[in-house]
Scaffold this motif. Structure first.
Motif, PDB file in Angstrom:
ATOM      1  N   SER A  69      -6.597   4.867  -4.976  1.00 21.89           N
ATOM      2  CA  SER A  69      -6.892   3.529  -4.675  1.00 21.89           C
ATOM      3  C   SER A  69      -8.199   3.172  -4.997  1.00 21.89           C
ATOM      4  CB  SER A  69      -6.771   3.231  -3.279  1.00 21.89           C
ATOM      5  OG  SER A  69      -5.158   3.287  -2.605  1.00 21.89           O
TER       6      SER A  69
ATOM      7  N   ASP B  19       0.057   7.684  -1.346  1.00 20.04           N
ATOM      8  CA  ASP B  19       0.083   6.459  -1.561  1.00 20.04           C
ATOM      9  C   ASP B  19      -0.435   5.819  -0.338  1.00 20.04           C
ATOM     10  OD1 ASP B  19      -0.130   3.629  -2.503  1.00 20.04           O
ATOM     11  OD2 ASP B  19       1.973   3.246  -2.784  1.00 20.04           O
ATOM     12  N   ALA B  20      -0.017   5.795   0.754  1.00 17.04           N
ATOM     13  CA  ALA B  20      -0.407   5.393   2.089  1.00 17.04           C
ATOM     14  C   ALA B  20      -1.891   5.903   2.425  1.00 17.04           C
ATOM     15  CB  ALA B  20       0.645   5.564   3.145  1.00 17.04           C
TER      16      ALA B  20
ATOM     17  N   GLY C  92       0.871  -1.210  -0.142  1.00 20.53           N
ATOM     18  CA  GLY C  92       0.108  -0.092   0.060  1.00 20.53           C
ATOM     19  C   GLY C  92       1.131   1.354   0.072  1.00 20.53           C
TER      20      GLY C  92
ATOM     21  N   SER D 242      -4.184   7.122   0.317  1.00 23.21           N
ATOM     22  CA  SER D 242      -5.276   6.782  -0.370  1.00 23.21           C
ATOM     23  C   SER D 242      -5.778   5.298  -0.048  1.00 23.21           C
ATOM     24  CB  SER D 242      -4.775   6.645  -1.910  1.00 23.21           C
ATOM     25  OG  SER D 242      -3.801   5.516  -2.214  1.00 23.21           O
ATOM     26  N   THR D 243      -4.900   4.470   0.438  1.00 19.88           N
ATOM     27  CA  THR D 243      -5.218   3.072   0.854  1.00 19.88           C
ATOM     28  C   THR D 243      -6.122   3.381   2.305  1.00 19.88           C
ATOM     29  OG1 THR D 243      -3.097   2.143  -0.148  1.00 19.88           O
ATOM     30  CG2 THR D 243      -4.452   0.783   1.396  1.00 19.88           C
TER      31      THR D 243
HETATM   32 MG    MG Z   1      -1.778   2.908  -1.350  1.00 20.88          MG
END
Ligand code: MG
Ligand code: AMP
Length: 302
Positions: A209, A252-253, A141, A255-256
Motif C-alpha cells: 500500500s 492486502d487488508a 482495501g 497492508s492498508t
Molecule cells: Mg490493501
C-alpha cells in the motif's frame, strides 16, 4: 482489471495449457471485480446493500458474506485501522472516481462521516444490516487481494505449480523459478526502481500500500487514497507498507491497516500476529522491518 494491469507468469507447463489457465484466471478476476466494486454502472449486491434501508437486514451472496466477515475480523485485529465500512468517506474523497480529485473535501463534510464505518454494519443471523445511512461498504482495501487468491486457485486447478499473479505490484507466488526462488522487488515510494527485494518460493503473497498510487497535491500537501478512520484524512505515518503473508487477501487488508497504523503501533501488532510480516517506509523515508521480514529482505545493489 481492478484499476491496474494484471500480469500472469506461468512456467513448467506447455504454452497451450498455460494460456488456457491464464484466460480462466483472468475471467475469474473480472468476476470478482464485478461482485465487489462500488463504482461503475453495473449493479451488484454491495451497491444494493449501500442503498439499503438502515435497520432492515438483507442477505448477501456467500462470497460477499465471507469477505465481509473476514474484513470485520481484520478490523478488530488492527484496532479499527482496516475498515471496510468507509464507503461514504471514500466516495467523498473520490480517489477512485473520474475525474480524479484535485482538492480535499470540506472539513465539515468529513467530520459528519467520522465514526460511521464497519462497526455499524452487523450480521444478524445470516443477513447484514447497516445501523446508519452513512455506513457503506467499500472493499477497495481487500478485494484485489481476494481476486489474486481466486486467480491463483484457478491456475492451480489447471495443473499449474509455478506461477505469479501480479496485479500492479500486488502478487501471489507459487512454486519457484527454475528451481530458484522468485525474486520480488519492493518499489521505492518516491524513486523509480526497487529499495530491495524478497526471494520467495512455495506459496506466498506480497502486497504493497503506497501514498503514490492515487494522490493529488493541494497547497503543497499530498493527499492520497488510504484514509485514517480516526481522522477521516489520508493516513500520514508512511509512504508505503509492504506485507508478506500466506494469502493475498490477508496481505492486502493488512497492508492498508499497517499503512494507517505506521510502525509505531503496527510493529508490535505484526510481531504478535503469526503469518504476517511487514516493511514500512515511514513518512521521513526510513525503513522499518518486522523480524520475519528482516530475515528475508535483501537490499538492492545500487
Ligand atoms: Mg490493501
Ligand atoms: P490499498 O491500496 O489496498 O491500501 O487500499 C486502498 C483502498 O481501500 C482505497 O482506495 C479505499 O477504497 C479503501 N480504503 C481506504 N482507507 C481504508 C481503510 N482505512 N481501511 C480499509 N479500506 C480503506
Amino acid at each position: 482489471m481492478l484499476g491496474t494491469i494484471v500480469n500472469f507468469t506461468v512456467s513448467g507447463v506447455p504454452e497451450e495449457q498455460a494460456l488456457v489457465a491464464i484466460r480462466a484466471a483472468a475471467e475469474e478476476m473480472t468476476r470478482i471485480e464485478a461482485l465487489f466494486t462500488i463504482y461503475g454502472e453495473l449493479d451488484n449486491s454491495v451497491k444494493q446493500f449501500n442503498q439499503s434501508k438502515p435497520g432492515v437486514p438483507v442477505s448477501l451472496p456467500q462470497e460477499v458474506d465471507a469477505l465481509l466477515l473476514q474484513s470485520k475480523r481484520i478490523r478488530q485485529q488492527t484496532h479499527g485501522a482496516f475498515d471496510a465500512g468507509l464507503g461514504s468517506l471514500n466516495l467523498l474523497w473520490g480517489f477512485s472516481q473520474e475525474p480524479a480529485p484535485v482538492a480535499p473535501p470540506q472539513a465539515a463534510q468529513i467530520n459528519m462521516l467520522l465514526g460511521h464505518g464497519a462497526k455499524e454494519i452487523r450480521r444478524i443471523s445470516d443477513k447484514w444490516v447497516r445501523d446508519s445511512a452513512q455506513a457503506r461498504l467499500d472493499f477497495g482495501g481487500i478485494a484485489k487481494g481476494y481476486a489474486i487468491d481466486r486467480a491463483m486457485e484457478v491456475l492451480k486447478q489447471h495443473g499449474i505449480a509455478h506461477a505469479i499473479v501480479d496485479a500492479g505490484g500486488d502478487m501471489r507466488v507459487i512454486g519457484n523459478h527454475g528451481g530458484k526462488p522468485w525474486k520480488i522487488g519492493i518499489r521505492h515510494p518516491r524513486k523509480t526502481g526497487a529499495i530491495g527485494y524478497l526471494p520467495v518460493q512455495g506459496d506466498q503473497s506480497i502486497v504493497t500500500s503506497g501514498d503514490y498510487e492515487r494522490f493529488f497535491e493541494f497547497e503543497g500537501k499530498r493527499y492520497h487514497h488510504i484514509l485514517d478512520p480516526q481522522t477521516g484524512y489520508p493516513a500520514s505515518r508512511c509512504m508505503s507498507v509492504t506485507v508478506l503473508a500466506g494469502d493475498a487477501t490477508t496481505a492486502d487488508a493488512w497492508s492498508t491497516a499497517l499503512f494507517v497504523l505506521g510502525p509505531g503501533e503496527g510493529l508490535k501488532l505484526v510481531e504478535a500476529t503469526p503469518g504476517v510480516e511487514a516493511l514500512w517506509v515511514t513518512n521521513v523515508g526510513s525503513v522499518v522491518l518486522s523480524s520475519g521480514m528482516r530475515s528475508m529482505y535483501k537490499i538492492s545493489p545500487q
